[in-house]
Design a protein around this motif. Sequence first.
Motif, mmCIF file in Angstrom:
data_model
loop_
_atom_site.group_PDB
_atom_site.id
_atom_site.type_symbol
_atom_site.label_atom_id
_atom_site.label_comp_id
_atom_site.label_asym_id
_atom_site.label_seq_id
_atom_site.Cartn_x
_atom_site.Cartn_y
_atom_site.Cartn_z
ATOM 1 N N VAL A 91 0.871 -1.175 0.000
ATOM 2 C CA VAL A 91 0.000 0.000 0.000
ATOM 3 C C VAL A 91 0.908 1.224 0.000
ATOM 4 O O VAL A 91 1.831 1.318 0.819
ATOM 5 C CB VAL A 91 -0.938 0.026 1.222
ATOM 6 C CG1 VAL A 91 -1.805 1.281 1.191
ATOM 7 C CG2 VAL A 91 -1.806 -1.227 1.257
ATOM 8 N N TYR A 92 0.653 2.139 -0.916
ATOM 9 C CA TYR A 92 1.485 3.331 -1.078
ATOM 10 C C TYR A 92 0.755 4.554 -0.520
ATOM 11 O O TYR A 92 -0.437 4.755 -0.772
ATOM 12 C CB TYR A 92 1.809 3.532 -2.555
ATOM 13 C CG TYR A 92 2.858 2.573 -3.061
ATOM 14 C CD1 TYR A 92 2.574 1.216 -3.215
ATOM 15 C CD2 TYR A 92 4.144 3.011 -3.358
ATOM 16 C CE1 TYR A 92 3.542 0.327 -3.653
ATOM 17 C CE2 TYR A 92 5.115 2.127 -3.802
ATOM 18 C CZ TYR A 92 4.812 0.793 -3.940
ATOM 19 O OH TYR A 92 5.781 -0.089 -4.374
ATOM 20 N N TYR A 93 1.504 5.347 0.229
ATOM 21 C CA TYR A 93 0.972 6.540 0.875
ATOM 22 C C TYR A 93 1.843 7.747 0.527
ATOM 23 O O TYR A 93 3.054 7.615 0.359
ATOM 24 C CB TYR A 93 1.012 6.394 2.390
ATOM 25 C CG TYR A 93 0.320 5.188 2.961
ATOM 26 C CD1 TYR A 93 0.984 3.970 3.063
ATOM 27 C CD2 TYR A 93 -0.986 5.274 3.440
ATOM 28 C CE1 TYR A 93 0.356 2.857 3.613
ATOM 29 C CE2 TYR A 93 -1.614 4.166 3.996
ATOM 30 C CZ TYR A 93 -0.935 2.968 4.073
ATOM 31 O OH TYR A 93 -1.553 1.878 4.620
ATOM 32 N N CYS A 94 1.233 8.906 0.501
ATOM 33 C CA CYS A 94 2.028 10.128 0.447
ATOM 34 C C CYS A 94 1.874 10.856 1.769
ATOM 35 O O CYS A 94 0.865 10.723 2.456
ATOM 36 C CB CYS A 94 1.613 11.021 -0.719
ATOM 37 S SG CYS A 94 -0.058 11.658 -0.623
ATOM 38 N N ASN A 95 2.898 11.583 2.138
ATOM 39 C CA ASN A 95 2.881 12.366 3.362
ATOM 40 C C ASN A 95 4.133 13.224 3.403
ATOM 41 O O ASN A 95 4.920 13.240 2.444
ATOM 42 C CB ASN A 95 2.803 11.463 4.599
ATOM 43 C CG ASN A 95 2.088 12.134 5.756
ATOM 44 O OD1 ASN A 95 2.339 13.290 6.066
ATOM 45 N ND2 ASN A 95 1.178 11.413 6.391
ATOM 46 N N SER A 96 4.333 13.923 4.485
ATOM 47 C CA SER A 96 5.543 14.688 4.703
ATOM 48 C C SER A 96 6.228 14.137 5.938
ATOM 49 O O SER A 96 5.565 13.873 6.949
ATOM 50 C CB SER A 96 5.205 16.172 4.903
ATOM 51 O OG SER A 96 6.374 16.934 5.081
ATOM 52 N N PRO A 97 7.550 13.926 5.874
ATOM 53 C CA PRO A 97 8.245 13.322 7.009
ATOM 54 C C PRO A 97 8.155 14.175 8.272
ATOM 55 O O PRO A 97 7.895 15.377 8.189
ATOM 56 C CB PRO A 97 9.696 13.229 6.518
ATOM 57 C CG PRO A 97 9.619 13.290 5.040
ATOM 58 C CD PRO A 97 8.452 14.172 4.724
ATOM 59 N N PRO A 98 8.397 13.581 9.428
ATOM 60 C CA PRO A 98 8.436 14.354 10.672
ATOM 61 C C PRO A 98 9.452 15.498 10.576
ATOM 62 O O PRO A 98 10.462 15.373 9.871
ATOM 63 C CB PRO A 98 8.894 13.316 11.710
ATOM 64 C CG PRO A 98 8.485 12.010 11.123
ATOM 65 C CD PRO A 98 8.634 12.174 9.649
ATOM 66 N N PRO A 99 9.134 16.628 11.176
ATOM 67 C CA PRO A 99 8.158 16.846 12.240
ATOM 68 C C PRO A 99 6.734 17.107 11.775
ATOM 69 O O PRO A 99 5.884 17.452 12.580
ATOM 70 C CB PRO A 99 8.709 18.071 12.953
ATOM 71 C CG PRO A 99 9.366 18.853 11.879
ATOM 72 C CD PRO A 99 9.979 17.840 10.955
ATOM 73 N N SER A 100 6.462 16.898 10.483
ATOM 74 C CA SER A 100 5.091 17.073 10.010
ATOM 75 C C SER A 100 4.159 16.126 10.755
ATOM 76 O O SER A 100 4.541 14.994 11.079
ATOM 77 C CB SER A 100 5.024 16.795 8.521
ATOM 78 O OG SER A 100 3.695 16.686 8.085
ATOM 79 N N ARG A 101 2.958 16.574 10.989
ATOM 80 C CA ARG A 101 1.959 15.726 11.650
ATOM 81 C C ARG A 101 0.717 15.596 10.788
ATOM 82 O O ARG A 101 -0.399 15.521 11.308
ATOM 83 C CB ARG A 101 1.601 16.299 13.018
ATOM 84 C CG ARG A 101 2.742 16.252 14.007
ATOM 85 C CD ARG A 101 2.296 16.701 15.377
ATOM 86 N NE ARG A 101 3.337 16.542 16.386
ATOM 87 C CZ ARG A 101 3.158 16.804 17.675
ATOM 88 N NH1 ARG A 101 1.991 17.226 18.097
ATOM 89 N NH2 ARG A 101 4.145 16.633 18.522
ATOM 90 N N ILE A 102 0.914 15.563 9.502
ATOM 91 C CA ILE A 102 -0.221 15.398 8.607
ATOM 92 C C ILE A 102 -0.799 14.004 8.793
ATOM 93 O O ILE A 102 -0.060 13.013 8.786
ATOM 94 C CB ILE A 102 0.213 15.606 7.148
ATOM 95 C CG1 ILE A 102 0.745 17.024 6.945
ATOM 96 C CG2 ILE A 102 -0.948 15.339 6.202
ATOM 97 C CD1 ILE A 102 1.333 17.270 5.574
#
Length: 114
Positions: A91-102
């Motif tokens: 399963v593929y996800y997009c996000n922003s690495p920490p310290p982001s809390r998305i």
Amino acid sequence: VQLQASGGGLVQAGGSLRLSCVASRSIFSIDIMAWYRQAPGKQRQLIAEAIRDGRTNYADSVKGRFTISRDNAYNSVYLQMDNLKPDDTAVYYCNSPPPSRIPWGPGTQVTVSS
């Protein structure tokens, strides 16, 4: 911000897929946007980063096969996946690495058959 990934599917080994991730608001101010994946029974893994200044980074497992890009004008991040292998099934996800809390979205399933 909410992130919605799409574009996954079933593909044969050696094939290609293009994943898309659309954010609910502007990503211009987000330094790093990234793609992650989680295979069954394994931890979520960071595989590609797109930095705001244009630089990109890749995990060794996908380097040379995957290409990440971001389009701030469309609040979007993309992952072009070529020469797919069965080990890319996840399963593929997009996000922003920490310290982001998305918050994590639901991701998109990629299945590569041999």
